[in-house]
Design a protein around this motif. Structure first.
Motif, short mmCIF file in Angstrom:
data_model
loop_
_atom_site.label_atom_id
_atom_site.label_comp_id
_atom_site.label_asym_id
_atom_site.label_seq_id
_atom_site.Cartn_x
_atom_site.Cartn_y
_atom_site.Cartn_z
N GLY A 138 -0.06 1.98 -6.99
CA GLY A 138 0.13 2.39 -5.70
C GLY A 138 1.47 1.84 -5.33
N ALA A 164 0.78 -1.19 0.02
CA ALA A 164 -0.04 -0.13 -0.22
C ALA A 164 0.82 1.16 0.07
CB ALA A 164 -0.79 -0.10 1.39
N THR A 165 0.40 2.30 -0.38
CA THR A 165 0.82 3.53 -0.46
C THR A 165 0.89 4.10 0.82
OG1 THR A 165 -0.84 4.72 -1.34
CG2 THR A 165 0.61 3.88 -2.98
N ARG A 188 4.14 10.89 -7.84
CA ARG A 188 3.11 9.79 -8.77
C ARG A 188 2.94 10.73 -10.06
NH1 ARG A 188 2.81 5.41 -5.42
NH2 ARG A 188 2.80 5.62 -3.32
N HIS A 193 -4.56 -3.65 -5.21
CA HIS A 193 -3.58 -3.75 -6.07
C HIS A 193 -3.46 -4.83 -6.82
CE1 HIS A 193 -2.01 -0.24 -3.69
NE2 HIS A 193 -2.17 -0.97 -2.63
N ARG A 203 1.04 5.25 -10.04
CA ARG A 203 -0.24 5.97 -9.71
C ARG A 203 -1.07 5.03 -8.74
NH1 ARG A 203 -5.29 5.71 -12.24
NH2 ARG A 203 -4.40 4.68 -14.00
N GLY A 204 -1.71 5.65 -7.84
CA GLY A 204 -2.57 4.52 -6.92
C GLY A 204 -4.00 4.04 -7.49
N GLN A 240 -4.05 -4.27 1.21
CA GLN A 240 -3.31 -4.19 0.11
C GLN A 240 -3.80 -4.91 -1.00
OE1 GLN A 240 0.60 -5.38 1.58
NE2 GLN A 240 0.73 -3.47 2.79
#
Length: 536
Positions: A397, A25-26, A127, A347, A157-158, A343
């Motif tokens: 992300g 995760a970011t 980002r 993702h 990018r997320g 996560q």
């Protein structure tokens, strides 16, 4: 593979290609010293600068990112000043080390990989607005004779919060052998899967395979909208059995994944195990062959989740590498929630395939350099633009950090390094590249001075890991000093994961005892996700 310290000619033999997909995760962190690039607002005046050109147009004060895609390539420097590796966001080494230290034992040096320690903390790199990478370079002096740390940061990018990501088709391969009966193994796996079933979308699919001495397909590929309760019932019924035949589990898992393969979905096998194989092929070769075949033909990637106080770290990592995947490690419910709730659902969307980085150092300003970690991710320099050579699979992300110890030439000014990341577009498989640079002007500050928390945290993790595996990086502070730096960052940021890092360093210092060299650092572990924590 032997670590490299480069200053003159070096071997140009084939490196081990690696493929790493990220699921981290970011987070929001304080930016490090030096300048960074923005995926959409880069200073394009430096785009065409040669790696061996004089000072940058901005006077060499910092780094810039180059967001344009396509095939515009900066000229290459002498080959002995190149460093090339596949991108990596594994974190299992960090998590397993933290558990070992908490149990009062130093981790086996063979299980310590510095890049996994570093990538367990996620800096706030720029980002991009599109599906490529933001590229950030920064650095600072270490306080030892001409040595600096240079950080290369990459970020995607997320995740699309509108729910527009492709559906996921996840085949879980669960170890139910006798060794999984220990608390924190199968019970944690069952809890994790139960959490995940509640987080995935109705159009996502799950299949389930279990293995002990043999493997059994417990659930074919099933859409969650049709059968959440059915899936939970199967998970709740899992119980431990006999010996550990990882080969049978992975083979059956891929059979089920291929049978349930969904076009246009993210197809992934998720292996949950302590990876202590003792039946079937325990040397991984036949398993690796099967994983590689299905990855190439169907695009099925492998994500390895390690559990247990004894963990087959190297075995799990080899499996994930061949499967264009990654490994992580969980030892408690909070970490399981971090992986399976925060996560994995977010993702599953890929931003880049076969991503590699190449850092070109300027021989006029750089005397020597050393990449910290990534030994088993190295790629031959000449294969950087060979798209048949595997790189890392990177999701939405994600951040990837590479840290270099660099010795600059006395009095030299100008460009220090140009970092280029190359990847294949997930949809079209067209190759794309972006670059960023850093110059001597960005390396004038002392890393342990004020305002450099992000870079300090990267350095603490890297120094700590390097000493745990018996390394000797130039400029390494004492363990106690590293712990104090981590404490100060935690105090300023309120970060729980940094507090846990500081505690792990102190535990390593105590375990190493008074005979330990006071100039060496300590170790680290996987931090838990806490709401609002700027470093998770």
């Amino acid at each position: 593979m032997e670590r490299r310290e480069t200053g003159g000619a070096r071997s140009r033999g084939a490196r081990l290609p690696a493929a790493i997909a990220g699921l981290l995760a970011t987070g929001i962190v304080l930016t490090g010293c030096g300048a960074s690039g923005d995926g959409g607002t880069a200073d394009r005046s430096t785009k065409e600068s040669r790696p061996t050109a004089p000072a940058l147009p901005d006077g060499g004060r910092g780094g810039t990112a180059h967001p344009e895609g396509g095939e515009r390539r900066p000229p290459s420097p002498a080959p002995d000043y190149l460093s090339t590796f596949a991108l990596d966001v594994d974190t299992a080494s960090y998590g397993y080390a933290r558990r070992s230290l908490a149990e009062g034992r130093l981790p086996d040096p063979a299980t310590v990989r510095p890049e996994e320690f570093v990538n367990s903390f996620r800096p706030n790199y720029a980002r991009p607005a599109d599906d490529g990478f933001g590229v950030t370079l920064d650095g600072a002096r270490t306080g030892r004779d001409g040595w600096s740390l240079v950080r290369v940061g990459l970020a995607t990018r997320g995740a699309d919060r509108s729910g527009e990501r492709p559906p996921a088709a996840l085949t879980f391969v669960v170890d139910v052998s006798g060794s999984m009966d220990e608390p924190g193994r199968l019970d944690l796996v069952k809890e994790s899967l139960g959490l995940l079933v509640g987080e995935l979308r109705d159009d996502d699919s799950i299949a389930l395979v279990t293995f002990d001495s043999e493997a059994e397909a417990r659930l074919p590929m099933t859409r969650l909208g049709e059968a959440r309760n059915r899936i939970r019932d199967v998970v709740d019924s899992l119980a431990t059995g006999a010996s550990t035949n990882v080969e049978a589990g992975v083979r059956t898992g891929y059979d089920v994944a291929v049978e349930g393969h969904r076009e246009g979905a993210t197809n992934r096998v998720v292996l949950l195990s302590d990876a202590l194989a003792n039946t079937g092929s325990t040397e991984a070769e036949t398993i690796l062959a099967r994983i590689g075949e299905e990855r190439r033909e169907y695009g099925i990637t492998l994500f390895g989740v390690g559990v247990g106080s004894e963990f087959g770290d190297a075995f799990m990592e080899r499996l994930a590498d061949r499967g264009d995947g990654q490994t992580t490690y969980v030892s408690n419910a909070a970490q399981a929630r971090k992986v399976f709730v925060d996560q994995l659902p977010a993702h599953v969307e890929l931003r880049a395939r076969d991503a590699k980085a190449q850092v070109a150092f300027d021989r006029r300003t750089v005397e020597r350099f050393r990449l910290i970690g990534y030994e088993n991710r190295e790629v031959a320099d000449e294969d950087f633009r060979n798209d048949r050579v595997d790189g890392g699979e990177i999701g939405a992300g994600h951040t990837v950090t590479a840290l270099y110890a660099v010795r600059t030439r006395p009095g030299a000014t100008g460009p220090v390094a140009t970092a280029t990341v190359r990847w294949l577009d997930p949809a079209t498989r067209a190759p794309r590249e972006r670059s960023g640079t850093v110059a001597t002007g960005a390396l004038t500050a002392d890393i342990w001075g004020s305002g450099h928390d992000s870079l300090q945290l990267t350095a603490i993790a890297a120094y700590f890991a390097d000493v745990l595996r018996g390394g000797s990086l130039p400029g390494t502070p004492a363990l106690g000093t590293l712990a104090r730096h981590a404490d100060a960052i935690a105090e300023r940021s309120g970060s729980a994961v940094v507090r846990e890092l500081a505690e792990s360093v102190r535990r390593a210092e105590a375990l190493r005892g008074p005979a330990a060299d006071p100039s060496e650092p300590g170790g680290t572990g996987e931090g838990e996700l806490r709401p609002g924590d700027p470093y998770s």
